[in-house]
Design an enzyme around this catalytic site. Structure first.
Site, mmCIF file in Angstrom:
data_model
loop_
_atom_site.group_PDB
_atom_site.id
_atom_site.type_symbol
_atom_site.label_atom_id
_atom_site.label_comp_id
_atom_site.label_asym_id
_atom_site.label_seq_id
_atom_site.Cartn_x
_atom_site.Cartn_y
_atom_site.Cartn_z
ATOM 1 N N LEU A 160 43.719 41.121 45.588
ATOM 2 C CA LEU A 160 42.993 40.798 46.817
ATOM 3 C C LEU A 160 41.555 41.298 46.652
ATOM 4 O O LEU A 160 41.348 42.464 46.329
ATOM 5 C CB LEU A 160 43.641 41.461 48.034
ATOM 6 C CG LEU A 160 45.072 41.039 48.386
ATOM 7 C CD1 LEU A 160 45.646 41.957 49.460
ATOM 8 C CD2 LEU A 160 45.103 39.584 48.855
ATOM 9 N N HIS A 161 40.589 40.406 46.853
ATOM 10 C CA HIS A 161 39.201 40.854 46.710
ATOM 11 C C HIS A 161 38.252 40.201 47.702
ATOM 12 O O HIS A 161 37.133 40.668 47.884
ATOM 13 C CB HIS A 161 38.706 40.563 45.283
ATOM 14 C CG HIS A 161 38.414 39.118 45.032
ATOM 15 N ND1 HIS A 161 39.405 38.193 44.822
ATOM 16 C CD2 HIS A 161 37.244 38.430 44.990
ATOM 17 C CE1 HIS A 161 38.862 37.001 44.632
ATOM 18 N NE2 HIS A 161 37.554 37.113 44.743
ATOM 19 N N ARG A 162 38.663 39.124 48.365
ATOM 20 C CA ARG A 162 37.726 38.415 49.236
ATOM 21 C C ARG A 162 37.417 39.246 50.475
ATOM 22 O O ARG A 162 38.303 39.870 51.059
ATOM 23 C CB ARG A 162 38.294 37.048 49.641
ATOM 24 C CG ARG A 162 38.382 36.107 48.460
ATOM 25 C CD ARG A 162 38.608 34.665 48.836
ATOM 26 N NE ARG A 162 38.700 33.869 47.617
ATOM 27 C CZ ARG A 162 37.651 33.397 46.948
ATOM 28 N NH1 ARG A 162 36.433 33.637 47.406
ATOM 29 N NH2 ARG A 162 37.803 32.703 45.839
ATOM 30 N N ASP A 221 44.126 36.076 46.340
ATOM 31 C CA ASP A 221 43.148 35.249 47.058
ATOM 32 C C ASP A 221 42.099 34.713 46.075
ATOM 33 O O ASP A 221 41.020 34.300 46.465
ATOM 34 C CB ASP A 221 42.491 36.018 48.221
ATOM 35 C CG ASP A 221 41.826 37.322 47.785
ATOM 36 O OD1 ASP A 221 41.656 37.549 46.573
ATOM 37 O OD2 ASP A 221 41.453 38.122 48.678
#
Length: 366
Positions: A210-212, A284
């Site tokens: 997850l990075h957004r 994501d």
């Protein structure tokens, strides 16, 4: 005199996309084609894993130059790339500037090239999420508005470009160079240390990324998402390679669980070793949905939209959304053994870069 191509990479995924293109150019040169390239790393993303071994893994040379344009706001970084790449291009003129993907470097370098009257080719042109809150979507739209030649990954990308007024003779449907790299490197996937440390077994763990900003910057959203994932993944370990910025947020939230294993980002070969053997991937990232689909690994995308719909219609990807509560039915489907299998995705066959170079040679001839 050789036809000179300046190839731009600004972030680690870009290097996976340009590696096969470099190999295809080298192959053409070995057959006597008058073709040459200069590899420019804008330095947009600093990545400690991108050392000599990274380039060695992908079998590509170190960039000819690193413009070192890291840090700052979007505007500051764009400005730095504009200034430094203009100097680079004036000192080392090119006949074609080839940009890939949708990072800030893609947009900024395309702009510099056009203002210096140098033609631009965009690898992965035409993909759209239609979500203007994503910086990448703005980069795509701006880049494609000033691009001369488009190398596309899907029929939908072609259709998007035609609707935006591009001519058919500007568009070349070639496939996906990320998959060229994946298929070439698959035999070289490398077991990461976490495998033996946790005594992992194939299909008995889940990989998360997850990075957004929409998922990780709002602390309550990130906590709710991870809590839901933990709650509905039964006894399976969750392997979560975490960006340092996200790691700080996790630390503040004090999210811990015996099955949740946060680790440092992995190298390309190590990460895909984990993906290939995972029960599923929760992510994501657009690029990971492509790789998971080709590896036939169930993939759940924590986003409300995707610029890669072929990973859903033909691959193993499902668009879960950003509501944490929405993941439960997808995990139930996974554990019921009802997940779809990948079908053939046209032209994602490992030969995309050869097609790109073939088209460039035809353009030169004409």
């Amino acid at each position: 005199m050789s036809f000179r191509i300046t190839i731009i990479a600004g972030a680690r995924p870009n290097f996976m996309k340009i590696a096969p293109i470099i190999h295809a150019i080298d192959a053409a040169k070995s057959k006597g084609e008058r073709l040459d390239y200069r590899l420019v790393h804008t330095g947009q993303h600093y990545d400690k894993n991108m050392s000599g071994s990274f380039f060695e893994q992908l079998n590509i040379p170190e960039p000819h130059v690193n413009l070192e344009c890291s840090g700052g706001t979007q505007a500051e970084q764009t400005a730095a790339i504009l200034i430094h790449f203009e100097r680079e291009l004036l000192a080392n003129p090119a006949d074609l500037v080839l940009v890939v993907g949708d990072v800030t470097s893609t947009m900024a370098c395309a702009l510099v090239a056009q203002k210096l009257h140098i033609k631009v080719a965009h690898v992965e042109g035409g993909i759209r999420s239609h979500d203007w809150s994503m910086p990448e979507e703005i980069n795509r739209l701006v880049t494609d508005s000033i691009t001369d030649y488009f190398f596309t990954t899907s029929e939908l990308a072609n259709s998007n470009l035609l609707k935006e007024g591009k001519a058919e003779d500007q568009i070349f449907y070639v496939g996906n160079t990320m998959i060229d790299t994946l298929l070439k490197q698959r035999a070289n996937f490398k077991q990461p240390s976490i495998w033996s440390q946790l005594d992992l077994r194939p299909k008995e763990y889940i990989v998360m990324t997850l990075h957004r900003p929409a998922n990780v910057d709002e602390e309550s959203q990130l906590k709710a998402m991870i809590d839901e994932i933990i709650h509905h993944t039964r006894e399976l370990p969750l392997i979560f390679p975490v960006h340092p910025r996200t790691a700080k947020i996790l630390e503040r939230l004090e999210i811990t669980h015996p099955r949740l294993h946060t680790i440092a980002p992995l190298g390309y070969l190590e990460f895909n070793y984990l993906v290939e053997k995972a029960r599923a991937v929760i992510t994501d990232s657009g690029g990971i949905t492509e790789e998971a689909s080709i590896l036939n690994v169930p993939c759940m995308t924590m986003r409300d939209n995707t610029e890669r719909p072929e990973t859903i219609s033909l691959g193993t990807n499902e668009l879960v959304g950003t509501d944490p509560k929405s993941i439960k039915p997808y995990l139930e489907k996974l554990f019921a053994g009802e997940w779809k299998q990948t079908k053939t995705i046209p032209l994602w066959d490992g030969k995309t870069a050869q097609r790109i170079v073939s088209h460039i040679l035809k353009l030169i001839a004409n």
